[in-house]
Design a protein around this motif. Structure first.
Motif, PDB file in Angstrom:
ATOM      1  N   ASP A 167       9.870  12.357  11.251  1.00 52.98           N
ATOM      2  CA  ASP A 167       9.232  13.292  10.329  1.00 52.98           C
ATOM      3  C   ASP A 167       8.576  12.579   9.147  1.00 52.98           C
ATOM      4  O   ASP A 167       7.669  13.111   8.535  1.00 52.98           O
ATOM      5  CB  ASP A 167      10.257  14.292   9.785  1.00 52.98           C
ATOM      6  N   TRP A 168       9.058  11.418   8.822  1.00 55.56           N
ATOM      7  CA  TRP A 168       8.568  10.693   7.644  1.00 55.56           C
ATOM      8  C   TRP A 168       7.742   9.461   8.007  1.00 55.56           C
ATOM      9  O   TRP A 168       7.346   8.708   7.127  1.00 55.56           O
ATOM     10  CB  TRP A 168       9.746  10.288   6.754  1.00 55.56           C
ATOM     11  N   GLU A 169       7.477   9.249   9.299  1.00 57.26           N
ATOM     12  CA  GLU A 169       6.707   8.086   9.738  1.00 57.26           C
ATOM     13  C   GLU A 169       5.343   7.994   9.056  1.00 57.26           C
ATOM     14  O   GLU A 169       4.862   6.917   8.775  1.00 57.26           O
ATOM     15  CB  GLU A 169       6.508   8.108  11.264  1.00 57.26           C
ATOM     16  N   TRP A 170       4.720   9.135   8.804  1.00 58.89           N
ATOM     17  CA  TRP A 170       3.389   9.151   8.204  1.00 58.89           C
ATOM     18  C   TRP A 170       3.369   8.495   6.822  1.00 58.89           C
ATOM     19  O   TRP A 170       2.355   7.986   6.379  1.00 58.89           O
ATOM     20  CB  TRP A 170       2.851  10.574   8.114  1.00 58.89           C
ATOM     21  N   LEU A 171       4.521   8.449   6.134  1.00 61.32           N
ATOM     22  CA  LEU A 171       4.592   7.804   4.818  1.00 61.32           C
ATOM     23  C   LEU A 171       4.629   6.282   4.912  1.00 61.32           C
ATOM     24  O   LEU A 171       4.240   5.592   3.982  1.00 61.32           O
ATOM     25  CB  LEU A 171       5.856   8.262   4.070  1.00 61.32           C
ATOM     26  N   ARG A 172       5.097   5.786   6.058  1.00 62.51           N
ATOM     27  CA  ARG A 172       5.275   4.346   6.223  1.00 62.51           C
ATOM     28  C   ARG A 172       3.988   3.555   5.956  1.00 62.51           C
ATOM     29  O   ARG A 172       3.996   2.539   5.307  1.00 62.51           O
ATOM     30  CB  ARG A 172       5.816   4.028   7.613  1.00 62.51           C
ATOM     31  N   GLY A 173       2.864   4.033   6.441  1.00 61.64           N
ATOM     32  CA  GLY A 173       1.604   3.314   6.269  1.00 61.64           C
ATOM     33  C   GLY A 173       0.922   3.561   4.946  1.00 61.64           C
ATOM     34  O   GLY A 173      -0.091   2.960   4.640  1.00 61.64           O
ATOM     35  N   SER A 174       1.458   4.451   4.130  1.00 58.68           N
ATOM     36  CA  SER A 174       0.819   4.796   2.863  1.00 58.68           C
ATOM     37  C   SER A 174       1.013   3.699   1.836  1.00 58.68           C
ATOM     38  O   SER A 174       2.099   3.162   1.694  1.00 58.68           O
ATOM     39  CB  SER A 174       1.420   6.074   2.274  1.00 58.68           C
ATOM     40  N   GLN A 175      -0.043   3.427   1.150  1.00 55.84           N
ATOM     41  CA  GLN A 175       0.049   2.506   0.028  1.00 55.84           C
ATOM     42  C   GLN A 175       0.526   3.301  -1.179  1.00 55.84           C
ATOM     43  O   GLN A 175       0.118   4.443  -1.359  1.00 55.84           O
ATOM     44  CB  GLN A 175      -1.336   1.912  -0.297  1.00 55.84           C
ATOM     45  N   PRO A 176       1.402   2.729  -1.989  1.00 52.06           N
ATOM     46  CA  PRO A 176       1.797   3.464  -3.196  1.00 52.06           C
ATOM     47  C   PRO A 176       0.589   3.625  -4.103  1.00 52.06           C
ATOM     48  O   PRO A 176      -0.228   2.718  -4.212  1.00 52.06           O
ATOM     49  CB  PRO A 176       2.858   2.557  -3.835  1.00 52.06           C
ATOM     50  N   SER A 177       0.451   4.797  -4.708  1.00 51.49           N
ATOM     51  CA  SER A 177      -0.687   4.990  -5.598  1.00 51.49           C
ATOM     52  C   SER A 177      -0.456   4.188  -6.869  1.00 51.49           C
ATOM     53  O   SER A 177       0.675   3.956  -7.283  1.00 51.49           O
ATOM     54  CB  SER A 177      -0.871   6.471  -5.923  1.00 51.49           C
ATOM     55  N   SER A 178      -1.539   3.754  -7.439  1.00 51.06           N
ATOM     56  CA  SER A 178      -1.446   2.950  -8.657  1.00 51.06           C
ATOM     57  C   SER A 178      -0.814   3.762  -9.771  1.00 51.06           C
ATOM     58  O   SER A 178      -0.918   4.981  -9.801  1.00 51.06           O
ATOM     59  CB  SER A 178      -2.841   2.504  -9.094  1.00 51.06           C
ATOM     60  N   GLU A 179      -0.189   3.060 -10.663  1.00 47.23           N
ATOM     61  CA  GLU A 179       0.393   3.740 -11.814  1.00 47.23           C
ATOM     62  C   GLU A 179      -0.720   4.276 -12.696  1.00 47.23           C
ATOM     63  O   GLU A 179      -1.809   3.727 -12.754  1.00 47.23           O
ATOM     64  CB  GLU A 179       1.238   2.754 -12.629  1.00 47.23           C
ATOM     65  N   VAL A 180      -0.411   5.344 -13.377  1.00 44.37           N
ATOM     66  CA  VAL A 180      -1.374   5.934 -14.294  1.00 44.37           C
ATOM     67  C   VAL A 180      -1.489   5.021 -15.506  1.00 44.37           C
ATOM     68  O   VAL A 180      -0.470   4.638 -16.100  1.00 44.37           O
ATOM     69  CB  VAL A 180      -0.912   7.347 -14.718  1.00 44.37           C
ATOM     70  N   PRO A 181      -2.713   4.649 -15.890  1.00 49.70           N
ATOM     71  CA  PRO A 181      -2.880   3.818 -17.093  1.00 49.70           C
ATOM     72  C   PRO A 181      -2.282   4.499 -18.317  1.00 49.70           C
ATOM     73  O   PRO A 181      -2.376   5.730 -18.463  1.00 49.70           O
ATOM     74  CB  PRO A 181      -4.402   3.695 -17.219  1.00 49.70           C
ATOM     75  N   GLU A 182      -1.669   3.722 -19.160  1.00 46.29           N
ATOM     76  CA  GLU A 182      -1.012   4.248 -20.359  1.00 46.29           C
ATOM     77  C   GLU A 182      -1.968   5.078 -21.221  1.00 46.29           C
ATOM     78  O   GLU A 182      -1.577   6.064 -21.835  1.00 46.29           O
ATOM     79  CB  GLU A 182      -0.440   3.090 -21.177  1.00 46.29           C
ATOM     80  N   GLN A 183      -3.242   4.690 -21.242  1.00 44.40           N
ATOM     81  CA  GLN A 183      -4.235   5.386 -22.056  1.00 44.40           C
ATOM     82  C   GLN A 183      -4.466   6.823 -21.594  1.00 44.40           C
ATOM     83  O   GLN A 183      -5.068   7.609 -22.310  1.00 44.40           O
ATOM     84  CB  GLN A 183      -5.583   4.642 -22.035  1.00 44.40           C
ATOM     85  N   LEU A 184      -3.989   7.157 -20.387  1.00 46.26           N
ATOM     86  CA  LEU A 184      -4.177   8.517 -19.868  1.00 46.26           C
ATOM     87  C   LEU A 184      -2.911   9.359 -19.953  1.00 46.26           C
ATOM     88  O   LEU A 184      -2.835  10.428 -19.360  1.00 46.26           O
ATOM     89  CB  LEU A 184      -4.665   8.456 -18.410  1.00 46.26           C
ATOM     90  N   CYS A 185      -1.936   8.887 -20.691  1.00 43.17           N
ATOM     91  CA  CYS A 185      -0.659   9.607 -20.785  1.00 43.17           C
ATOM     92  C   CYS A 185      -0.591  10.552 -21.977  1.00 43.17           C
ATOM     93  O   CYS A 185       0.428  11.223 -22.182  1.00 43.17           O
ATOM     94  CB  CYS A 185       0.493   8.602 -20.829  1.00 43.17           C
ATOM     95  N   ALA A 186      -1.634  10.646 -22.777  1.00 41.47           N
ATOM     96  CA  ALA A 186      -1.656  11.543 -23.935  1.00 41.47           C
ATOM     97  C   ALA A 186      -3.100  11.962 -24.168  1.00 41.47           C
ATOM     98  O   ALA A 186      -4.013  11.263 -23.730  1.00 41.47           O
ATOM     99  CB  ALA A 186      -1.089  10.828 -25.159  1.00 41.47           C
TER     100      ALA A 186
END
Length: 135
Positions: free
Chosen positions: A4-23
């Motif tokens: 059921d979770w195999e589709w996640l295996r090939g996924s690249q983790p998304s980049s972290e949100v830049p700090e400048q976009l947190c406020a």
């Protein structure tokens, strides 16, 4: 269960949100729009594109939250990923434009190409948000 979770295996983790976009808000997409619109270094055409991007982000969030039947985890993940990727492309174009603008001594005529790239990135990000709702 693993299948059921195999589709996640090939996924690249998304980049972290830049700090400048947190406020100033909890939404990085809205914060990008606020930065662009509030910068006083773009014209009304760019302001309009940033506002459209913000509106489509809100539409996608509303659509996802009220979808019947509720979206499954995989569907939510795909749409959130598309939204994050669109955000990062638009943010990179914004940073490049802002940096070039300041380096030029704040001469708008010297950063036309960067401005056009920013406009294209905002259009592309907006289109990605629209596609996420239709697909």
């Amino acid at each position: 269960m693993t299948g059921d979770w195999e589709w996640l295996r090939g996924s690249q983790p998304s980049s972290e949100v830049p700090e400048q976009l947190c406020a100033p808000t909890a939404s990085p997409a809205l914060n990008l729009g606020v930065q662009v619109i509030g910068s006083n270094i773009v014209g009304n055409d760019v302001v309009e594109l940033a506002a459209r991007y913000m509106a489509e982000h809100a539409r996608l969030e509303l659509w996802m939250g009220s979808h019947e039947p509720p979206l499954g985890f995989r569907q939510q993940f795909a749409r959130s990923r598309a939204s994050s990727e669109a955000l990062l492309v638009a943010y990179e174009a914004w940073v490049a434009f802002e940096t070039a603008y300041r380096a030029s001594g704040k001469k708008v005529d010297q950063v036309r190409d960067g401005r056009e790239r920013l406009k294209a990135a905002l259009r592309g990000a907006t289109d990605a948000l629209i596609r996420a709702r239709i697909e």
